[in-house]
Structures are given as structure tokens and as C-alpha cells.
Write a protein that holds these residues in place. Structure first.
Motif, PDB file in Angstrom:
ATOM      1  N   SER A 151      -5.584  -8.161  10.082  1.00 29.57           N
ATOM      2  CA  SER A 151      -5.851  -7.353   9.297  1.00 29.57           C
ATOM      3  C   SER A 151      -4.320  -7.173   8.624  1.00 29.57           C
ATOM      4  O   SER A 151      -3.289  -6.444   9.435  1.00 29.57           O
ATOM      5  CB  SER A 151      -6.216  -6.008   9.642  1.00 29.57           C
ATOM      6  N   GLU A 152      -3.968  -7.427   7.387  1.00 31.19           N
ATOM      7  CA  GLU A 152      -2.715  -7.033   6.923  1.00 31.19           C
ATOM      8  C   GLU A 152      -2.291  -5.566   6.901  1.00 31.19           C
ATOM      9  O   GLU A 152      -1.233  -5.218   7.384  1.00 31.19           O
ATOM     10  CB  GLU A 152      -2.589  -7.375   5.215  1.00 31.19           C
ATOM     11  N   HIS A 153      -3.325  -4.557   6.781  1.00 32.26           N
ATOM     12  CA  HIS A 153      -2.917  -3.170   6.968  1.00 32.26           C
ATOM     13  C   HIS A 153      -2.525  -2.827   8.179  1.00 32.26           C
ATOM     14  O   HIS A 153      -1.937  -2.110   8.710  1.00 32.26           O
ATOM     15  CB  HIS A 153      -3.944  -2.523   6.278  1.00 32.26           C
ATOM     16  N   SER A 204       0.836  -1.134   0.016  1.00 30.55           N
ATOM     17  CA  SER A 204      -0.066  -0.212  -0.214  1.00 30.55           C
ATOM     18  C   SER A 204       1.146   1.218   0.107  1.00 30.55           C
ATOM     19  O   SER A 204       2.172   0.919   0.332  1.00 30.55           O
ATOM     20  CB  SER A 204      -0.885  -0.082   1.208  1.00 30.55           C
ATOM     21  N   GLN A 223       0.577   3.569   2.014  1.00 32.54           N
ATOM     22  CA  GLN A 223       1.135   3.801   3.461  1.00 32.54           C
ATOM     23  C   GLN A 223       2.239   2.996   3.915  1.00 32.54           C
ATOM     24  O   GLN A 223       2.954   3.506   4.515  1.00 32.54           O
ATOM     25  CB  GLN A 223      -0.263   3.463   4.384  1.00 32.54           C
ATOM     26  N   MET A 224       2.263   1.736   3.458  1.00 32.11           N
ATOM     27  CA  MET A 224       3.321   1.000   3.664  1.00 32.11           C
ATOM     28  C   MET A 224       4.547   1.399   3.154  1.00 32.11           C
ATOM     29  O   MET A 224       5.656   1.700   3.897  1.00 32.11           O
ATOM     30  CB  MET A 224       3.286  -0.470   2.919  1.00 32.11           C
ATOM     31  N   CYS A 244      -0.426   0.070  10.149  1.00 30.00           N
ATOM     32  CA  CYS A 244      -1.194   1.161  10.396  1.00 30.00           C
ATOM     33  C   CYS A 244      -2.522   1.089  11.126  1.00 30.00           C
ATOM     34  O   CYS A 244      -3.138   0.097  10.861  1.00 30.00           O
ATOM     35  CB  CYS A 244      -1.523   1.705   9.043  1.00 30.00           C
ATOM     36  N   GLY A 298      -8.721   1.097   7.589  1.00 33.99           N
ATOM     37  CA  GLY A 298      -8.541   0.058   6.829  1.00 33.99           C
ATOM     38  C   GLY A 298      -8.032  -1.153   7.772  1.00 33.99           C
ATOM     39  O   GLY A 298      -8.013  -2.294   7.263  1.00 33.99           O
ATOM     40  N   SER A 299      -7.811  -0.874   9.002  1.00 36.40           N
ATOM     41  CA  SER A 299      -7.637  -1.856   9.932  1.00 36.40           C
ATOM     42  C   SER A 299      -8.921  -2.235  11.020  1.00 36.40           C
ATOM     43  O   SER A 299      -8.823  -3.148  11.846  1.00 36.40           O
ATOM     44  CB  SER A 299      -6.518  -1.368  11.002  1.00 36.40           C
ATOM     45  N   ASP A 307      -6.078   1.656   1.687  1.00 35.23           N
ATOM     46  CA  ASP A 307      -4.764   1.424   1.590  1.00 35.23           C
ATOM     47  C   ASP A 307      -3.748   2.062   2.826  1.00 35.23           C
ATOM     48  O   ASP A 307      -2.684   1.760   2.934  1.00 35.23           O
ATOM     49  CB  ASP A 307      -4.126   2.176   0.198  1.00 35.23           C
TER      50      ASP A 307
END
Length: 539
Positions: free
Chosen positions: A280-282, A200, A202-203, A286, A290-291, A539
């Protein structure tokens, strides 16, 4: 007088190492070692100085790098183990031992490790867990940050990225200038991108932010700054290109907006994020909208296909369901007061033994037992997916691997991937034959199932009526310790669930044929809040 000379030499060499002048430091070690040899007859001074020599040799060996220096430091630790334990303490001894063993790893690329070479990392991990445990046993309020960074680094190299990021976040939250935490967090996120096959904006922003914090640190050798600045520039360019591609602004998830989204989450979801218990991967990096859901799935947007994908998604649904149950039981125990009415209705006999009874503590006990059920199901799914059942067909997560029997190590190497290596590493933590740091949790689980476990509130169990004297199999455990074990087991289980998903994805992507024809299999989420604007894919 000689002791003062040695002290000044140690300070001077430490300064050279801090400046990145490793060749000069290595040359200076000869003079220091000669000075230490000159006080060999002076017991305490000799061994305390020798402990410093070992630490400096290991530091130079790792950072230069220089295998000979590392081996020399390791030889001091092992040849004089009892005296080194006296002068360094158990925590620092095992920390230095792990550093030395890390310096002897010949393959720096984790992606080239196998089920044979990972044993070296497993051994180092065990030493680091010991170092941290001994610090806790010495009643130290806070774990030494470098211990946590090195544990994170070791877990990272075993693809336990979920836990590695937790270690770095814990250190960063302390507020010290420890650039290794920022640097390795960025590297862990880069590895997460490779292992998960997702990313993402953000990542990428957090990766860049990590390198930025390294660049401004006062603890980084000046000669290294240029490289880290190039990483900042590289990821800034990637972010700019992605923003242009998607037609969005340069900073869609600034700190203020992320905090607003976090504040809007339910108290339960905040608890999950703060306790590192989301699926949650996000949410691994973060805490934005998204989480807000446990939206971990095996299929991604990049074509994860195969006949086994949906059956494994069925497994994942089961794992998520049981994990959600265990997690919520733990949350209820931590967050809500005990129901006096329910305790009153249960009408327990007063035995004056300080045992916690009733629905409240049963939540905690059940959450603990659930985790081992989840882990065993992951083991069964791996055996099914790869056709790697042990000879006796019995699957217990921590022991079904049996890599030293019937050529199973070679069989696992044929199908190895980061997710599988991570799962094996987690299993070794729960295996007594591997000296796993958390192996006693498995015994505690068996005690909860088959014997009598008394969870008590006080520091020592009391038993005025000697009510437990006739029971041969009874275990006493303090409430605070049990809470710690439940949380740790939930976090290990969460890490295993992520690693399971990454293992299945890897298999699917490796087996996907470029010219193959695949029938789309749409996978929808079960949504129950149709007014929720968040689809879990922020994202």
C-alpha cells in the motif's frame, strides 16, 4: 603530555563542527595534523590520533562541503587501512569510508544520476552494509543510529525510498535526538511524491512534522534553523490550501484517529504494517485505514495510460498474489504454534539431528523460494517492457542487467528512470560479482531447490547417527538466522515490487502525448467484503 594536547584539539574541533563553524574547524585541522605528526614515532598514539584526524576531515568535507578535506580523510583510511582497521574497528572503518566516498559524489541531485554514475552509490551502499554487518557480528545489541541514517540516505539517492523510510523510522523509534532521521525522512517523502506521482494530505503533514522536529532539535547548527523553519511554513501553507480545496478540516489524520484505525485492523494486517510488508503506498508512511489493503496499482488518477499498462498490471497482479502467499506463510510461521497432530501424522524417523521438519518449517522454506520467483518475474517484465533481454535470453533478476556488455549500460541509460535505477540497485545487493551484501541468499535459494538444507533449532547442528556424512551437498542453517533472511528477502522483494510499479508509471507518463486521444480503460478492484466502508483510497 602531547596526547592530552591532541585530545583537547579533537574536542575543540568537534565542537566547532557541531556549531556549523566549518571554516574555523578546517583551519584548526592544520594545527591538529602538526600535533599528530609530532608523535609519529609513538605508534599507538600516532595511529589512534590519525584515525580521529581522518574522521574530522571527512565530517568537515561532507558538511562544509570541501572536496579537498574529504580526499585527505579518505587518503588516510586507504593508505593506512590495516592500522585504521585496528583502531577504528571494521564497523567504524567502513562507516567512515562510506562517508568519505559520499563526500566525493559530484552530482547531489539523484534525479540526474544514470546507470553509469549510480555505481558510485552502489559501492557506498556496500560499505554501509558491511559496517552494519560487522556491528552485528560484534554482538552489539543495537545498530548505531547514524549507520542506519546513512544507509537510508544512500538508499534514498538510489530511489529505494521504501527501504530508506524504513531506516529512518527505525532510528526515530529509538527516541534519540537525531535530526538527520527526521530531515531525511521528509526528503524521502518529497521524493516519493515525485517518483510515485501520488500524494496525500497526510504525506504533507508528515513532511512538515519532520521539519518541525529538526527545528526543535538540540543537534542542529543554529545557522541552519531558519531554512528548516521556512520548510515548515511552506508545507503548512500547502496543507492549508489543499484542505480548503477539498473542504476538509486542517488535520484529518491526527495521531489519535490514526491509532484508532490501526487498532481496528486485523492482527494479520497489523503484522504486515509493523513488519514493513504491505503493498500500500499510503502504508509506506501511515498506518491508518487507508493501509488496510494492498491497493498498489500502476494506473493513478493522473492519467497513466498506454498499451503496455494493462499487461503490466497483469504482471503486478501475479506479483501481488505470490507475494501475499509468501508473506502469509511467513506470518503463520511467526505467529502460530506448531501443530503437534500434523507432526505426529507425518511420522518422521528420529535421527537426533535437530532438523526442523513438517508443514510449519516448509512454510518458511517456501516463502523464501517464492521471493526469488517474484524477483525473476520482475526481471522478465522489465525485459519485455523495454526490449532489453540479455543476449542469452536468460533472465535472473540479480544478473540479467549485464551493463558492461554489448553497450547495455548505454541502452539502459536511454530508458532510465528512478524505478529502474532502484531495481538495479536491489539487484546488486543479490549479486556476488558486485560484492552484494545479500548475494548468499541466492545461493541459499539454489541449495533449497537442488541440494539438502537442514534448518536446525540449536546453535550448533547435532547428528548423533552421522546421518549426513554421505551427503556431499548439505547446508546447515540455524532457525533464527533463516527467519531473519526470510524477512529481509520479503522486504527486498516488496521494495522491488514498488520500484517496478514506479518504473512503469514513469514510462507511461513520459510517453503520454499532450494532444493524444486515449480511450479510457476503467480499472476496478476485486472486492469481496461489500460491508467494508474503506475503499482503500483513504488519503
Amino acid at each position: 603530555m602531547q596526547a592530552e594536547v591532541i585530545e583537547q584539539q579533537i574536542i575543540s574541533l568537534s565542537r566547532l563542527i557541531g556549531l556549523g563553524q566549518f571554516d574555523q574547524a578546517l583551519s584548526g585541522m592544520k594545527a591538529l595534523q602538526q600535533s599528530v605528526d609530532d608523535v609519529k614515532s609513538e605508534g599507538d598514539i600516532y595511529y589512534s590520533s590519525l584515525a580521529n584526524v581522518a574522521s574530522l576531515l571527512i565530517d568537515i568535507g561532507q558538511m562544509k562541503p570541501c572536496i579537498a578535506s574529504t580526499k585527505a580523510g579518505l587518503a588516510i583510511l586507504t593508505d593506512h587501512k590495516e592500522r585504521m582497521l585496528d583502531y577504528l574497528g571494521e564497523d567504524n572503518y567502513f562507516y567512515n569510508l562510506s562517508n568519505a566516498k559520499t563526500g566525493l559524489i559530484e552530482e547531489p541531485n539523484p534525479f540526474k544520476h544514470s546507470f553509469s554514475t549510480i555505481e558510485q552509490l552502489v559501492d557506498i551502499k556496500t560499505d554501509l552494509w558491511k559496517a552494519i554487518r560487522f556491528q552485528r557480528e560484534n554482538d552489539k545489541d543495537d545498530i548505531e543510529p547514524t549507520f542506519l541514517v546513512n544507509l537510508g540516505n544512500c538508499l534514498k539517492r538510489q530511489f529505494r525510498l521504501v527501504e530508506a523510510i524504513e531506516c529512518y523510522d527505525q532510528v526515530i523509534a529509538m527516541g534519540f535526538d537525531i535530526p538527520q532521521a527526521w530531515l531525511n525522512r521528509s526528503e524521502a517523502l518529497l521524493m516519493l511524491h515525485q517518483v510515485s506521482n501520488t500524494y496525500s494530505i497526510q504525506m504533507l503533514m508528515q513532511i512538515k512534522n519532520g521539519y518541525e522536529n529538526v527545528v526543535v532539535s538540540q543537534e542542529v547548527p543554529p545557522t541552519w534553523i531558519g531554512y528548516y523553519q521556512s520548510q515548515v511554513d511552506l508545507h503548512a501553507k500547502k496543507i492549508e490550501e489543499l484542505c480548503e480545496e477539498h473542504g476538509i478540516g486542517p488535520d484529518p489524520h491526527d495521531e489519535l484517529n490514526t491509532k484508532k484505525e490501526y487498532d481496528a485492523l486485523s492482527e494479520y494486517r497489523k503484522f504486515c504494517l509493523d513488519s514493513n510488508l504491505t503493498l500500500s503506498e499510503h502504508g509506506l508512511y501511515c498506518a491508518c485505514a487507508g493501509s488496510a489493503r494492498d491497493n498498489l496499482t500502476i494506473p493513478t488518477y493522473d492519467g497513466v495510460v498506454g498499451d503496455f499498462v494493462l499487461p503490466m498490471e497483469l504482471v503486478l497482479n501475479r506479483l501481488k498474489s505470490e507475494f501475499s502467499f509468501a508473506r502469509h506463510l511467513y506470518y503463520e510461521y511467526i505467529s502460530f504454534d506448531e501443530s503437534i497432530d500434523l507432526l505426529h501424522e507425518s511420522c518422521f524417523s528420529e535421527l537426533f539431528n535437530d532438523e526442523l521438519l513438517g508443514i510449519d518449517v516448509e512454510r518458511l522454506r517456501t516463502a523464501f523460494r517464492c521471493c526469488f520467483g517474484i524477483l525473476d518475474k520482475i526481471g522478465v517484465a522489465i525485459c519485455e517492457l523495454y526490449g532489453l533481454y540479455p543476449p542469452n535470453k536468460t533472465v535472473s533478476f540479480q544478473s540479467f542487467w549485464q551493463l558492461d556488455r554489448n553497450g547495455r549500460r548505454e541502452q539502459f541509460d536511454q530508458v532510465k528512470n528512478p524505478g529502474l535505477l532502484a531495481l538495479y540497485s536491489i539487484a546488486t545487493d543479490l549479486n556476488d560479482r558486485k560484492e552484494g551484501e545479500w548475494h548468499f541468499l541466492k545461493k541459499l535459494r539454489n541449495d533449497l531447490e537442488h541440494d539438502f538444507v537442514v534448518v536446525h533449532k540449536g546453535n550448533q547442528p547435532s547428528d548423533v547417527y552421522a546421518s549426513s556424512d554421505l551427503l556431499n551437498h548439505i547446508v546447515f542453517i540455524k532457525e533464527g538466522e533463516f527467519i531473519t533472511y526470510v524477512e529481509k528477502l520479503l522486504q527486498l522483494t516488496r521494495s522491488a515490487i514498488f520500484s517496478f510499479v514506479f518504473a512503469v508509471r514513469d514510462k507511461a507518463l513520459k510517453e503520454k502525448s499532450d494532444d493524444g486521444l486515449y480511450i479510457p480503460q476503467p480499472l476496478f478492484r476485486q472486492d469481496f467484503d461489500f460491508d467494508d466502508p474503506d475503499d482503500g483510497n483513504s488519503d
